[in-house]
Design a protein around this motif. Structure first.
Motif, PDB file in Angstrom:
ATOM      1  N   ALA A  36      48.628   7.199  33.782  1.00 19.67           N
ATOM      2  CA  ALA A  36      48.682   8.418  35.407  1.00 19.67           C
ATOM      3  C   ALA A  36      47.779   8.097  35.508  1.00 19.67           C
ATOM      4  O   ALA A  36      47.378   8.298  36.979  1.00 19.67           O
ATOM      5  N   LEU A  37      47.046   8.596  35.762  1.00 18.59           N
ATOM      6  CA  LEU A  37      45.699   8.916  36.287  1.00 18.59           C
ATOM      7  C   LEU A  37      45.279   7.992  36.256  1.00 18.59           C
ATOM      8  O   LEU A  37      44.526   7.282  37.351  1.00 18.59           O
ATOM      9  N   ARG A  39      46.876   5.320  36.749  1.00 14.47           N
ATOM     10  CA  ARG A  39      47.027   4.160  38.096  1.00 14.47           C
ATOM     11  C   ARG A  39      46.695   5.143  39.427  1.00 14.47           C
ATOM     12  O   ARG A  39      46.867   4.639  40.231  1.00 14.47           O
ATOM     13  N   ARG A  40      46.557   6.225  38.795  1.00 10.23           N
ATOM     14  CA  ARG A  40      46.346   7.226  41.055  1.00 10.23           C
ATOM     15  C   ARG A  40      45.067   7.025  41.202  1.00 10.23           C
ATOM     16  O   ARG A  40      44.260   6.456  42.570  1.00 10.23           O
ATOM     17  N   GLU A  41      43.811   6.450  39.574  1.00 10.62           N
ATOM     18  CA  GLU A  41      42.639   6.018  40.526  1.00 10.62           C
ATOM     19  C   GLU A  41      42.298   4.572  40.811  1.00 10.62           C
ATOM     20  O   GLU A  41      41.420   4.088  40.855  1.00 10.62           O
ATOM     21  N   ASP A  42      43.312   4.029  39.977  1.00 11.70           N
ATOM     22  CA  ASP A  42      43.164   2.473  40.546  1.00 11.70           C
ATOM     23  C   ASP A  42      42.267   2.203  39.326  1.00 11.70           C
ATOM     24  O   ASP A  42      41.574   0.584  39.918  1.00 11.70           O
ATOM     25  N   GLU A 118      48.571  -0.568  36.751  1.00  8.38           N
ATOM     26  CA  GLU A 118      50.138  -0.431  36.341  1.00  8.38           C
ATOM     27  C   GLU A 118      51.095  -0.587  35.244  1.00  8.38           C
ATOM     28  O   GLU A 118      51.678  -0.343  34.545  1.00  8.38           O
TER      29      GLU A 118
END
Length: 686
Positions: A36-37, A39-42, A118
């Motif tokens: 998730a980290l 994805r959140r920070e790309d 992703e």
């Protein structure tokens, strides 16, 4: 005293992950928090996969992961995930395949892959990268910057590449099914021919260095020879390839000549200098194979090698609770092999002059150093030749060698030992339980059976929870969903242990495991997935077909289902085995030598082995059981069930006790009339 700063690995159970818990790299374990980290920070994911006993994993850690400057770059540009490939073979299998497709080279460890945040699909990868440019490889810091730039600037190209990669991976994960495949025994002959084509005529084994033991390939030769004998057309060449290889390995440096146990592979063609790590998963199958081949040939070397291997396992690799530990490192005191090597002066100081006179020519101390200026024991001369040179008899040479090895073992025990990975893995324990059970049966060693029973008891009490199996345990903490291999290796191990002593509870455990496999791992189109249907969703759900360092789960699954199906007259098991063989017929037909566990299952499906059921008083049936174990018969199951055994499956309960000891011999779906004379049983088994 300052506190050591730790990253997100500090709460893990894997010794390998804990080795990296105080790195300046902000490592995460694989899990939703890290994913998730990303994805959140790309941020792309830097996935590093290794294991505790891996020498080059340690090298890369010391060079890069412990360096604050390198760590800063990693932390700024990536979400860094560290995985123990022994705890997460699902991830390792997937990303090793991806590596080979991306780089067109074989993988290995450490595996270094860069994934999109992703989809978690790799867009670049490699294995070991040095901190500074060398070996034709870029420096790691430079590489990190280039990969991060590529991710930011070329996302469209990465997306297109990912589509191509996933198509290729899906094709590999689901081998093409031949709907009208006619199962035949042809792959047995194909495997035999292909193995001979790769056979090293001079030194034994297959191919060139690095040379691995390949116990599955060797067992295929044993089974092929055994089958040819039954057909009165003995394939002595198959036996020669098997015994030559086992002899060269037993006398070589891949086998620890002082303390027992096999190292992972030989770095040279002569089996002289190993990569010094010792893995449980190698030693279990090799223990079984040496014991079986001793039963076939009565060669003392094979029995002695099996016993030194089993003794090493019980001495150094079995926990007080019963489970077997995973591995020993190659390194000690920061040097590979340091624990195992000698100088002639050290050895002379430890031995008498008479002992040294025998030991030095036997193990090469009278020759040039063979490992970085030091000597690593490898057998060069026979006791008979040494006896002739010294003017003494061979028995005296053997006595001196035994005494010398004992003294050197005691001296070596005072050294700083290689690190031990003390997690307990279900699949690897199952391989060793099977090896111990086979050794107990063929070598008449009840202590080996007791060792196997303790390990099985640990698994059942600790790793079997709420009707599901777990994959790993350390310090009493069991976790992670078990894989196909865990289940089917364990069923196989239980069937072998039941041939040493009967336990209705163990048979019931095997059947419960079998039902889990059918419910959670079976594919609709035949065969079995490596992960269960309620496992975490990954980018691929493979069906293991080819053997690697361990037998393919589908091959073992098909074989144990055939055995249980015939033993218990259960058509569901036989149907599942047949569906597996049909689904995987094409790779078996094309690359039989790489699918020997499937070939073994095919043989037992088309030409079932004997199931011998003995009934009688517990003491009385022991001698009959010894007769069953005397010969090497890999396809045979022999179960000695005492008259007072309760809770038997229906098909076994039908083999009723008589007034005296009785044997029932069944082949496939046909059973003989009861055999009441021990001599008659011997003739039937012959």
């Amino acid at each position: 005293m300052t506190d050591v700063k730790t990253n997100h690995l500090a709460g893990e159970t894997s010794p390998y992950l804990l080795q990296h818990a105080d790195n300046p790299v902000d490592w995460h374990p694989w899990g939703e928090e890290a994913l998730a980290l990303a994805r959140r920070e790309d941020k792309p994911i830097l996935l590093s996969i290794g294991y505790s006993a891996c020498h080059w994993c340690h090298v890369m850690a010391h060079e890069s992961f412990e360096d604050p400057g390198v760590a800063q770059v990693m932390n700024d540009l990536f979400v860094n995930i560290k995985v123990d490939r022994e705890e997460r073979p699902d991830l390792d299998k997937i990303y090793q395949v991806a590596h080979s497709l991306l780089t067109q080279r074989n993988g290995g460890w450490p595996l270094t892959m860069f994934l999109t945040p992703e989809e978690r699909i790799p867009f670049f990868g490699g294995t070991y990268f040095p901190r500074q440019p060398r070996f034709g490889l870029p420096g790691f810091t430079e590489l990190l910057q280039r990969v991060a730039d590529f991710y930011r600037e070329r996302k469209d190209a990465i997306a297109n590449q990912n589509q191509d990669l996933m198509r290729a991976m899906q094709a590999i994960a689901a081998p093409q099914r031949v709907e009208d495949a006619e199962l035949s025994l042809l792959p047995l002959d194909v495997a035999r021919r292909q193995l001979e084509e790769q056979y090293d005529e001079q030194r034994g084994g297959f191919g060139q260095a690095p040379k691995f033991p390949h116990p599955g390939s060797l067992e295929r030769l044993l089974r092929h020879w055994q089958r040819s004998r039954q057909q009165d057309n003995s394939d002595d060449r198959a036996l020669e390839m098997l015994t030559r290889t086992l002899e060269r390995m037993a006398l070589g440096g891949i086998n620890d000549q002082i303390g027992g146990g096999f190292c992972r592979y030989s770095t040279d063609d002569d089996w002289m200098i190993p990569h010094f790590e010792k893995m449980l998963y190698d030693n279990g199958p090799l223990l079984a194979l040496y014991s079986q081949t001793h039963a076939a040939t009565r060669e003392p070397l094979f029995a002695r090698t099996a016993m030194t291997t089993a003794d090493w396992v019980m001495r150094e690799m079995q926990s007080p609770e019963g489970g077997y530990y995973s591995s020993l490192d190659a390194d000690s005191e920061g040097e590979e092999g340091k624990f195992y090597v000698w100088t002639p002066d050290e050895v002379q100081a430890a031995l008498s002059a008479e002992e040294y006179a025998a030991f030095a020519p036997r193990y090469g101390l009278d020759r040039a150093a063979n490992f970085e200026g030091r000597w690593y024991p490898h057998v060069f001369r026979s006791p008979g030749d040494i006896a002739a040179d010294l003017g003494i008899d061979t028995a005296e040479v053997e006595r001196r060698l035994d005494s010398a090895r004992d003294k050197l073992f005691t001296l070596r025990e005072q050294r700083v030992r290689p690190g031990r990975d003390d997690k307990i893995l279900t699949a690897w324990n199952a391989l060793m339980i099977r090896g111990m059970a086979i050794a107990a049966r063929h070598l008449q060693r009840p202590d080996y059976a007791e060792s196997a029973e303790r390990a099985l008891g640990f698994i059942r009490n600790t790793l079997w929870q709420d009707g599901r199996l777990l994959a790993t345990c350390k310090d009493g903490h069991a976790h992670l969903n078990a894989y196909l291999d865990d289940h089917v290796y364990l069923i196989d191990a239980i069937l072998e242990l039941l041939q040493v002593r009967w336990s209705s509870a163990d048979m019931q455990f095997a059947l419960e495991l079998t039902e889990v496999v059918l419910k959670h791992f079976q594919a609709d189109d035949g065969g079995f997935y490596f992960t269960a249907d309620d496992h975490e969703a990954l980018i691929q759900r493979p069906k293991p077909v080819h053997d690697d360092s361990q037998p393919a789960g589908n091959g073992v699954a098909a074989r144990v289902l055939v055995r249980l199906g015939h033993l218990l007259a259960e058509p569901r098991y036989l149907d599942a085995a047949e569906a597996t063989l049909r689904a995987l017929w094409l790779p078996m037909e094309q690359n039989a030598f790489a699918c020997t566990s499937l070939v073994d299952a095919l043989e037992e499906f088309l030409d079932p082995g004997e199931a011998v059921i003995l009934r009688g008083e517990a003491d009385a049936i022991q001698n009959w059981q010894t007769d069953c174990a005397a010969a090497c018969a890999p396809k045979r199951l022999c179960l000695a069930i005492p008259n007072d055994a309760a809770d038997l499956p229906e098909a076994l309960a039908e083999k009723r006790p008589q007034e005296e000891t009785v044997a029932y011999i069944c082949t496939g779906t046909r059973c003989s009339p009861p055999i009441r004379m021990r001599e008659e049983l011997r003739k039937a088994l012959a």
